[in-house]
Write an enzyme that holds these catalytic residues in place. Structure first.
Site, PDB file in Angstrom:
ATOM      1  N   ASN A   1       0.829  -1.213   0.000  1.00  0.00           N
ATOM      2  CA  ASN A   1       0.000   0.000   0.000  1.00  0.00           C
ATOM      3  C   ASN A   1       0.859   1.257   0.000  1.00  0.00           C
ATOM      4  O   ASN A   1       1.999   1.216   0.425  1.00  0.00           O
ATOM      5  CB  ASN A   1      -0.903   0.001   1.247  1.00  0.00           C
ATOM      6  CG  ASN A   1      -2.173  -0.793   1.015  1.00  0.00           C
ATOM      7  OD1 ASN A   1      -2.694  -0.828  -0.088  1.00  0.00           O
ATOM      8  ND2 ASN A   1      -2.662  -1.439   2.063  1.00  0.00           N
TER       9      ASN A   1
ATOM     10  N   HIS B   1      -8.974   1.288  -2.957  1.00  0.00           N
ATOM     11  CA  HIS B   1      -9.614   1.705  -1.704  1.00  0.00           C
ATOM     12  C   HIS B   1     -10.702   2.744  -1.944  1.00  0.00           C
ATOM     13  O   HIS B   1     -11.095   3.472  -1.038  1.00  0.00           O
ATOM     14  CB  HIS B   1      -8.586   2.217  -0.675  1.00  0.00           C
ATOM     15  CG  HIS B   1      -7.764   1.108  -0.095  1.00  0.00           C
ATOM     16  ND1 HIS B   1      -6.836   1.288   0.909  1.00  0.00           N
ATOM     17  CD2 HIS B   1      -7.733  -0.225  -0.376  1.00  0.00           C
ATOM     18  CE1 HIS B   1      -6.278   0.124   1.212  1.00  0.00           C
ATOM     19  NE2 HIS B   1      -6.806  -0.803   0.430  1.00  0.00           N
TER      20      HIS B   1
ATOM     21  N   TYR C   1     -13.668   1.326   2.643  1.00  0.00           N
ATOM     22  CA  TYR C   1     -12.796   2.506   2.771  1.00  0.00           C
ATOM     23  C   TYR C   1     -13.528   3.812   2.445  1.00  0.00           C
ATOM     24  O   TYR C   1     -13.069   4.892   2.813  1.00  0.00           O
ATOM     25  CB  TYR C   1     -11.558   2.363   1.869  1.00  0.00           C
ATOM     26  CG  TYR C   1     -10.436   1.615   2.535  1.00  0.00           C
ATOM     27  CD1 TYR C   1      -9.405   2.282   3.193  1.00  0.00           C
ATOM     28  CD2 TYR C   1     -10.417   0.224   2.537  1.00  0.00           C
ATOM     29  CE1 TYR C   1      -8.393   1.587   3.817  1.00  0.00           C
ATOM     30  CE2 TYR C   1      -9.401  -0.479   3.165  1.00  0.00           C
ATOM     31  CZ  TYR C   1      -8.390   0.209   3.804  1.00  0.00           C
ATOM     32  OH  TYR C   1      -7.379  -0.479   4.439  1.00  0.00           O
TER      33      TYR C   1
END
Length: 447
Positions: A150, A203, A258
């Site tokens: 990430n 996300h 998210y």
């Protein structure tokens, strides 16, 4: 066996590695890996040693002929690699704690892929990923890089915007978790064929259709999620803090969890601030879980992935990564949800954007599904905003310029004051100095 199949995992000392290996073992017949190399850095050596020993025991128990290696020399590992997976965390979990706590100290969401925390994780990560890509291009140019480091969307954007390397796919577990949730709540049988039309950014994805055995069951799913009548059994419910019924029904899309950071900013900030005032942050919890995991991993009797790994978050990473690798290797042309440039396939966003969407994966990589050529206009503004943030962040990671950091930070919808942005940027740059060599000059000027 027809030929060697070599996989190199960078960040091999990660607590996730046993899950990745379990995925490879499970698929050994279709993905006959002959060599698996675990690569880490000096600071991760102790963890790498523990993981290596556990993986040896797992391979022995499974009785598969995978030769396992460990090294701190990335270039040595990359020789003749077919696939390279990246699961690294520059600065380890202590850096994540800074990403969360410093923004929270100013009253802003601290999170490892969104807002200020996500930006600084990107600033530390992108230059390292570029170094890896340079090594791959020189040492094993035909290898595919499968990234689940990430912020995956920002990293993928940077790679395709600033390098000429084309064999790079960003993978995330969130869409896989959504798929498992759908299978669970719709009570699908293993033989049912499930197709999901998913689009957006990493996300920040939305589901616009769910097709079971050729028939859309999206209305049923949407109604169940909106009204709260659908509940998950075997899969932990991804909507821990439910979206309002009005939002779901007005969007007529299913947002990933998210998106709580954008649609429930006030509530999410209140939850995180409460934890912060009690001296906690998500990174603190994760560090405790990780410490317990590594104690388990040390047990010489343990020869399987322990159940406790699921507490760490990131469930289904192995399924996401192993399936993508297998589908490229076997040219399966199967459906996946990955981060890649769409090359103009979507008609209402810039052609050079990297997006996360439903794709078909085979020997030539990922091809966006013909079912999605248009992103829903209702959420296009939010997608444009976050992509602007990602693009600015990738520029800042390479330039090492303080003003570029400020631009990216101010473009994030989670930052609400230009003055606060300057304070947060300054504090985070100084806190992460050891892991931001590109910013040496900018940091010296701040001291």
């Amino acid at each position: 066996m027809s030929k060697k199949l070599k996989v190199v995992t960078i960040g091999g000392g990660s607590s996730y590695t046993p899950e990745l290996l379990e995925g490879f073992i499970k698929r050994y017949e279709e993905l006959p890996i002959t060599e698996l190399w675990l690569v880490d850095v000096e600071a991760g050596k102790e963890k790498q040693d523990i993981i290596f020993d556990l993986c040896l025991r797992m391979i022995e128990r499974a009785a598969v002929p995978i030769a396992l290696y460990k090294t701190l020399d990335r270039r040595e590992a990359l020789v003749d690699a077919d696939f390279v997976t990246t699961q690294l965390r520059v600065g380890q979990l202590k850096a994540r704690e800074l990403d969360e706590r410093i923004p929270l100290s100013y009253g802003y969401l601290g999170q490892e892929t969104n807002g200020a925390g996500g930006l600084f994780k990107g600033l530390r990560t992108i230059p390292v990923i570029f170094d890896i890509i340079n090594d791959v291009k020189e040492i094993c140019p035909d290898a595919w890089v499968i990234n689940f480091t990430n912020p995956a969307g920002m990293v993928t954007e940077a790679v395709y915007r600033h390098t000429d390397f084309k064999k790079f796919i960003g993978v995330c577990n969130i869409p896989v978790g959504m798929k498992m949730f759908i299978k669970d709540v719709l009570k699908l049988a293993p033989t049912d064929e499930l197709n999901i039309d998913l689009f957006g950014l990493n996300h920040m994805v939305f589901i616009k259709d769910v097709i079971v055995n050729g028939t859309s069951r999206f209305d049923e799913l949407l109604d169940g999620v909106a009204s709260g009548t659908l509940t998950a059994g075997s899969v932990k419910n991804i909507f821990d803090l439910p979206f309002s019924e009005g939002l779901i029904r007005s969007l007529r899309l299913l947002p990933c969890s998210y998106l709580l950071y954008y649609f429930k900013q006030k509530e999410m900030l209140a939850i995180e601030m409460g934890e912060f005032y009690k001296g906690g942050a998500r990174a603190t919890v994760v560090q405790k879980v990780e410490k317990q995991l590594f104690e388990l991993y040390k047990d010489p009797a343990l020869n399987v992935k322990p159940k406790e790994l699921e507490l760490r978050g990131g469930a289904y990473y192995s399924d996401a990564a192993c399936e993508v690798i297998s589908d490229i290797y076997n040219d399966k042309q199967s459906e996946h949800y990955v981060n890649v440039p769409h090359h103009g396939h979507v008609d209402n966003i810039p052609a050079d954007w990297a997006v996360e969407m439903t794709c078909t994966i085979g020997r030539d990589g990922a091809t966006p599904t013909p079912r999605i050529t248009h992103f829903d206009e209702k959420v296009l503004g939010l997608i444009y905003t976050i992509k602007g943030f990602e693009v600015a962040a990738s520029e800042a990671a390479l330039s090492g310029n303080f003003n570029d950091v400020l631009l990216a930070l101010n473009l994030s919808p989670l930052i609400h004051s230009d003055k606060d942005a300057e304070k947060i940027a300054r504090d985070l740059l100084l806190a992460h100095e050891a892991n931001l060599p590109n910013f040496a000059q900018a940091i010296a000027a701040l001291k």
